[in-house]
Design a protein around this motif. Structure first.
Motif, PDB file in Angstrom:
ATOM      1  N   LEU A 100       0.759  -1.363   0.017  1.00 39.12           N
ATOM      2  CA  LEU A 100      -0.079   0.086  -0.049  1.00 39.12           C
ATOM      3  C   LEU A 100       0.913   1.408  -0.204  1.00 39.12           C
ATOM      4  CD1 LEU A 100      -2.958  -0.858   2.572  1.00 39.12           C
ATOM      5  CD2 LEU A 100      -3.127  -0.491   0.058  1.00 39.12           C
ATOM      6  N   ILE A 101       2.030   1.221   0.931  1.00 38.72           N
ATOM      7  CA  ILE A 101       2.821   2.493   0.787  1.00 38.72           C
ATOM      8  C   ILE A 101       3.474   2.638  -0.516  1.00 38.72           C
ATOM      9  CG2 ILE A 101       4.994   3.324   2.194  1.00 38.72           C
ATOM     10  CD1 ILE A 101       3.861   1.728   4.605  1.00 38.72           C
ATOM     11  N   LEU A 102       3.962   1.598  -1.066  1.00 40.38           N
ATOM     12  CA  LEU A 102       4.524   1.766  -2.365  1.00 40.38           C
ATOM     13  C   LEU A 102       3.649   2.447  -3.445  1.00 40.38           C
ATOM     14  CD1 LEU A 102       6.716  -1.611  -2.635  1.00 40.38           C
ATOM     15  CD2 LEU A 102       7.477   0.687  -2.125  1.00 40.38           C
ATOM     16  N   LYS A 103       2.473   1.869  -3.169  1.00 42.43           N
ATOM     17  CA  LYS A 103       1.350   2.600  -4.269  1.00 42.43           C
ATOM     18  C   LYS A 103       1.322   4.094  -3.815  1.00 42.43           C
ATOM     19  CE  LYS A 103      -3.487   1.613  -4.947  1.00 42.43           C
ATOM     20  NZ  LYS A 103      -4.676   1.111  -4.527  1.00 42.43           N
ATOM     21  N   LEU A 104       1.192   4.424  -2.497  1.00 40.13           N
ATOM     22  CA  LEU A 104       1.068   5.709  -2.285  1.00 40.13           C
ATOM     23  C   LEU A 104       2.416   6.657  -2.851  1.00 40.13           C
ATOM     24  CD1 LEU A 104      -0.441   7.984  -0.593  1.00 40.13           C
ATOM     25  CD2 LEU A 104       0.794   7.220   1.352  1.00 40.13           C
ATOM     26  N   VAL A 105       3.411   5.899  -2.619  1.00 40.10           N
ATOM     27  CA  VAL A 105       4.853   6.599  -3.159  1.00 40.10           C
ATOM     28  C   VAL A 105       4.641   6.982  -4.415  1.00 40.10           C
ATOM     29  CG1 VAL A 105       7.313   6.020  -3.579  1.00 40.10           C
ATOM     30  CG2 VAL A 105       6.465   5.436  -1.400  1.00 40.10           C
ATOM     31  N   ASP A 106       4.080   6.076  -5.221  1.00 38.77           N
ATOM     32  CA  ASP A 106       4.070   6.728  -6.684  1.00 38.77           C
ATOM     33  C   ASP A 106       3.103   7.747  -6.852  1.00 38.77           C
ATOM     34  OD1 ASP A 106       5.536   4.342  -7.581  1.00 38.77           O
ATOM     35  OD2 ASP A 106       4.044   3.098  -7.838  1.00 38.77           O
ATOM     36  N   GLU A 107       2.090   7.693  -6.058  1.00 43.73           N
ATOM     37  CA  GLU A 107       0.927   8.777  -6.206  1.00 43.73           C
ATOM     38  C   GLU A 107       1.685  10.189  -5.714  1.00 43.73           C
ATOM     39  OE1 GLU A 107      -2.582   7.400  -4.260  1.00 43.73           O
ATOM     40  OE2 GLU A 107      -3.085   9.305  -3.406  1.00 43.73           O
ATOM     41  N   LEU A 108       2.392  10.002  -4.913  1.00 40.84           N
ATOM     42  CA  LEU A 108       3.279  11.154  -4.025  1.00 40.84           C
ATOM     43  C   LEU A 108       4.016  11.739  -5.225  1.00 40.84           C
ATOM     44  CD1 LEU A 108       3.609  10.574  -0.440  1.00 40.84           C
ATOM     45  CD2 LEU A 108       1.738  11.854  -1.330  1.00 40.84           C
ATOM     46  N   LYS A 109       4.931  11.006  -5.684  1.00 41.99           N
ATOM     47  CA  LYS A 109       6.127  11.292  -6.460  1.00 41.99           C
ATOM     48  C   LYS A 109       5.175  12.309  -7.724  1.00 41.99           C
ATOM     49  CE  LYS A 109       9.864   8.374  -5.810  1.00 41.99           C
ATOM     50  NZ  LYS A 109      10.367   7.218  -5.884  1.00 41.99           N
ATOM     51  N   ALA A 110       3.979  11.807  -8.148  1.00 43.47           N
ATOM     52  CA  ALA A 110       3.484  12.226  -9.506  1.00 43.47           C
ATOM     53  C   ALA A 110       2.947  13.600  -8.912  1.00 43.47           C
ATOM     54  CB  ALA A 110       2.254  11.378  -9.754  1.00 43.47           C
ATOM     55  N   LYS A 111       2.423  13.660  -7.572  1.00 46.65           N
ATOM     56  CA  LYS A 111       1.984  15.002  -7.164  1.00 46.65           C
ATOM     57  C   LYS A 111       3.005  16.038  -6.756  1.00 46.65           C
ATOM     58  CE  LYS A 111      -1.667  16.471  -3.949  1.00 46.65           C
ATOM     59  NZ  LYS A 111      -2.777  17.011  -4.959  1.00 46.65           N
ATOM     60  N   MET A 112       4.219  15.672  -6.177  1.00 44.09           N
ATOM     61  CA  MET A 112       5.206  16.567  -5.606  1.00 44.09           C
ATOM     62  C   MET A 112       6.436  16.075  -6.084  1.00 44.09           C
ATOM     63  SD  MET A 112       3.791  15.902  -1.445  1.00 44.09           S
ATOM     64  CE  MET A 112       2.066  15.702  -1.297  1.00 44.09           C
ATOM     65  N   LYS A 113       6.897  17.051  -7.120  1.00 46.20           N
ATOM     66  CA  LYS A 113       7.807  16.745  -7.931  1.00 46.20           C
ATOM     67  C   LYS A 113       9.274  16.773  -7.197  1.00 46.20           C
ATOM     68  CE  LYS A 113       5.611  16.987 -11.754  1.00 46.20           C
ATOM     69  NZ  LYS A 113       4.759  15.787 -12.103  1.00 46.20           N
ATOM     70  N   ASP A 114       9.311  17.277  -6.230  1.00 45.16           N
ATOM     71  CA  ASP A 114      10.816  17.539  -5.535  1.00 45.16           C
ATOM     72  C   ASP A 114      11.112  16.358  -4.537  1.00 45.16           C
ATOM     73  OD1 ASP A 114      10.969  19.972  -6.984  1.00 45.16           O
ATOM     74  OD2 ASP A 114      10.164  21.023  -5.300  1.00 45.16           O
ATOM     75  N   ILE A 115      10.032  15.493  -4.096  1.00 47.87           N
ATOM     76  CA  ILE A 115      10.172  14.776  -2.963  1.00 47.87           C
ATOM     77  C   ILE A 115      11.200  13.573  -3.242  1.00 47.87           C
ATOM     78  CG2 ILE A 115       8.269  15.264  -1.981  1.00 47.87           C
ATOM     79  CD1 ILE A 115       6.895  12.598  -2.860  1.00 47.87           C
ATOM     80  N   GLU A 116      11.952  13.193  -2.302  1.00 49.57           N
ATOM     81  CA  GLU A 116      12.640  11.703  -2.426  1.00 49.57           C
ATOM     82  C   GLU A 116      12.157  10.885  -1.172  1.00 49.57           C
ATOM     83  OE1 GLU A 116      16.542  12.779  -1.967  1.00 49.57           O
ATOM     84  OE2 GLU A 116      16.492  14.042  -3.841  1.00 49.57           O
ATOM     85  N   ILE A 117      11.783   9.616  -1.683  1.00 50.96           N
ATOM     86  CA  ILE A 117      11.323   8.930  -0.437  1.00 50.96           C
ATOM     87  C   ILE A 117      12.137   7.704  -0.226  1.00 50.96           C
ATOM     88  CG2 ILE A 117       9.378   7.257   0.012  1.00 50.96           C
ATOM     89  CD1 ILE A 117       7.493   9.218  -1.748  1.00 50.96           C
ATOM     90  N   ASP A 118      12.421   7.234   1.052  1.00 50.42           N
ATOM     91  CA  ASP A 118      13.367   6.337   1.629  1.00 50.42           C
ATOM     92  C   ASP A 118      12.527   5.388   2.510  1.00 50.42           C
ATOM     93  OD1 ASP A 118      15.826   5.029   2.209  1.00 50.42           O
ATOM     94  OD2 ASP A 118      15.630   5.948   4.197  1.00 50.42           O
TER      95      ASP A 118
END
Lengths: 401, 401
Positions: free
Chosen positions: B315-333
């Motif tokens: 679920l989190i990986l799904k959310l990560v994709d969603e967030l990356k599409a919405k907020m260009k600058d973010i990096e997720i670890d």
């Protein structure tokens, strides 16, 4: 839209794959427009496994708790079948006995159904749901879980059909009702229909396709039953009231049973008190006897024979000791290698000569019979088990069963 | 004559022999004069097996039918235990959730108990019966069977004790509550008592001896709980309100959990809408997060970390994709090799310096921690799993847990 109650027995739902297969059959039927109430048994040998658990904790398990234990088997199947249907897109609801409103006597392990609050099922049908009911169980007036005894799921199905005023379909692992067991007589013919009365005589005599109580109930409320293979692919047998469209056969079926032993008590002093004592004690010991015969008194003594289930042998041996102590002269003989063979047919009521024809078959083929009893539509003999196959073949051929 | 509610978990009733053993313990206790209400779980891994059956018929089994299915596990144990007691001469009665009057919300797989019609149990106690109740289950206002979720039998037991105004004894396969898991720290000391509040912090943090909801309920209704080994041979741990007779320890316990992963989102544009969006989406996706930390904004950006159960990784990986599409600058670890380590103690409320002492232990032993959160009676850290053992040993030694 017509309503139908279906029942699937333990072998029809013994695995997840079989449950999925049944769900597909139900989906197809629902799509065709029928309202479905489906009664299920426990999966495969679940009930036996549960009984084994009970026997491991007690030599004489509490019957109330036994019912509570056994009822879980059907509850599991009904939940799984409803889940499966929902998974393939058909709305369904699983109901335990109490949720389906099945009220029984307050008697455990073999309660009778007193009434069904059928509106519970009807309301779910109105919501267009496939209603799955856990068979074999109900609830008594004190809220205890009860069970209806072995084969009770048949009774659940017929009782629901009676209340819903609709037909009942019983799906099983045989293709229908045969005039004689195909395992014994490979040329046996499947019956297209059989009357309630004939089925009652055959069911209680060993054709273990449907529970006798269920047929009685169906007969009482005129519920037409259809018994067929659980694949739905072959036509089965209707059990219904005989109507004029059905050809009346002299002999519909022939059944055999090796489950009994024959007890003969010789030299009983011919006094009604003595005879009464023997049968009273048998009743008190809950020994289910059958095929009673008694010779005419000779010199003040009579010989009495009866058959009883082989599994009551220990009880009978106990009774034998008791009788020997009480009645000095008697001699007791127990024969275990006997077979009960019965021919059944509504036609016997109107056509004479069946008995004569049977006696001739026995005589021509040198088959000794030990006892004979008759009812309006049945004649039963006890013979030596070694003669069973010969007797079945000769009778089945002669009467084209 | 005093009344007590006892609860035996799945491992205590996993075999017929264990059920017989429990029956003997109950008989002894009954003989000593106590009124007994006994809540039982499903035998061993029965519940898991039933869940497997459900998963085999549906990828997303109907929750209503899942409850109907799972409730059979406890029903079986209760019937068997009552049979066993009757077999050894003690009158007993088994009750399902609905028979015991346990009313729940109309919510499946994790319903809360709304009320218990306790007279049903009381009447059986008056008849001097040992009352066996199937744990984990109840019935909703529409007559549907519900379950209380994993560990629900603890809740059943405490709720019955609250209604009967009596203590609750929970028998399990551990000797009681330890200040720290003896599997990690062999010198761990068993606690004689622990307060409700401390137990709540410890239970939710991984000391999986008793269901948190049950402790909450016990705390609300002041039900004293005694947790002990199911052999009855060793003294266990009391969970009760702290009274003056108890010595107040600074640190009562230390727990660890490897069940979480840590997600860090770097370079989130510092706008309350952005941050709100992230946590809203987490809530909508039913991801149960914990240990939230956020850095102070630097150049208009913040870094956000939180922990979440490892099983919600997809679920989190799904959310990560969603967030990356919405907020260009973010990096997720995402870090999976992390351990949450928490120290709990009522004493922290009054004694200062616990945090300082802990920071010194981490520093002296070169243990990096990633996050720290505190409550009134708890301090939790996330550390690398490789440092877990060292951290546990050093803290347990220092605080004499």
């Amino acid at each position: 839209m017509s309503t139908v109650v279906q029942k699937y027995g333990g072998t029809s739902v013994s695995t997840i794959d079989k449950i999925k297969f049944i769900a597909k059959l139900l989906a197809k039927r629902k799509k065709a427009g029928d309202n479905l109430v489906v009664v299920v048994s426990a999966m495969g040998n679940t009930t036996d496994k549960l009984i084994e658990l009970a026997n491991n904790v007690s030599t004489n398990p509490s019957k109330r708790e036994l019912d509570m234990l056994l009822s879980t088997g059907e509850q599991i199947t009904s939940a799984l079948l409803a889940m499966t249907l929902k998974d393939i897109g058909y709305d369904a609801i699983a109901l335990t006995g109490f949720q389906a409103g099945i009220k029984t006597e307050d008697k455990h392990t073999r309660a009778s159904i007193l009434d069904i609050e059928i509106n519970k099922v009807k309301n779910h049908l109105k919501e267009d749901k496939i209603v799955i009911v856990a068979g074999f169980q109900g609830i008594d007036k004190n809220g205890n879980i009860t069970t209806l005894g072995r084969g009770g799921s048949d009774t659940t199905a017929v009782a629901l059909a009676a209340k819903l005023n609709c037909p009942c379909e019983i799906y099983t692992d045989v293709e229908g009702i045969y005039g004689v067991d195909p395992k014994i007589y490979p040329n046996a013919k499947k019956l297209d229909y059989i009357s309630y009365d004939e089925m009652l005589e055959m069911a209680s005599l060993g054709a273990k396709v449907i529970e006798t109580r269920a047929v009685e109930l169906a007969s009482k409320y005129k519920v037409p039953i259809y018994i067929a293979l659980n694949t739905g692919s072959v036509s089965g047998t209707y059990i219904k009231e005989l109507d004029e469209s059905m050809e009346e056969k002299v002999i519909t079926g022939l059944t055999t049973s090796d489950d009994d032993l024959m007890v003969t008590i010789n030299n009983v002093l011919y006094d009604i008190k003595n005879i009464c004592y023997i049968f009273n004690r048998l009743a008190e010991m809950d020994i289910n006897i059958d095929m009673i015969s008694q010779t005419a008194p000779i010199y003040g003594y009579v010989n009495i024979s009866f058959t009883a289930p082989k599994d009551s042998k220990n009880l009978i041996l106990k009774l034998v000791d008791e009788l020997k102590a009480k009645m000095k002269d008697i001699e007791i003989d127990i024969q275990e290698n006997i077979t009960k063979i019965s021919v059944v047919g509504l036609g016997m009521r109107t056509q004479s000569g069946v008995a004569a024809k049977l006696f001739k078959i026995f005589s021509d083929n040198n088959i000794q019979f030990k006892q004979v009893t008759t009812s309006e539509i049945r004649i039963s003999y006890t013979i030596n088990t070694k003669d069973k196959e010969k007797a079945v073949f000769k009778i089945a051929e002669e009467f084209n069963i």
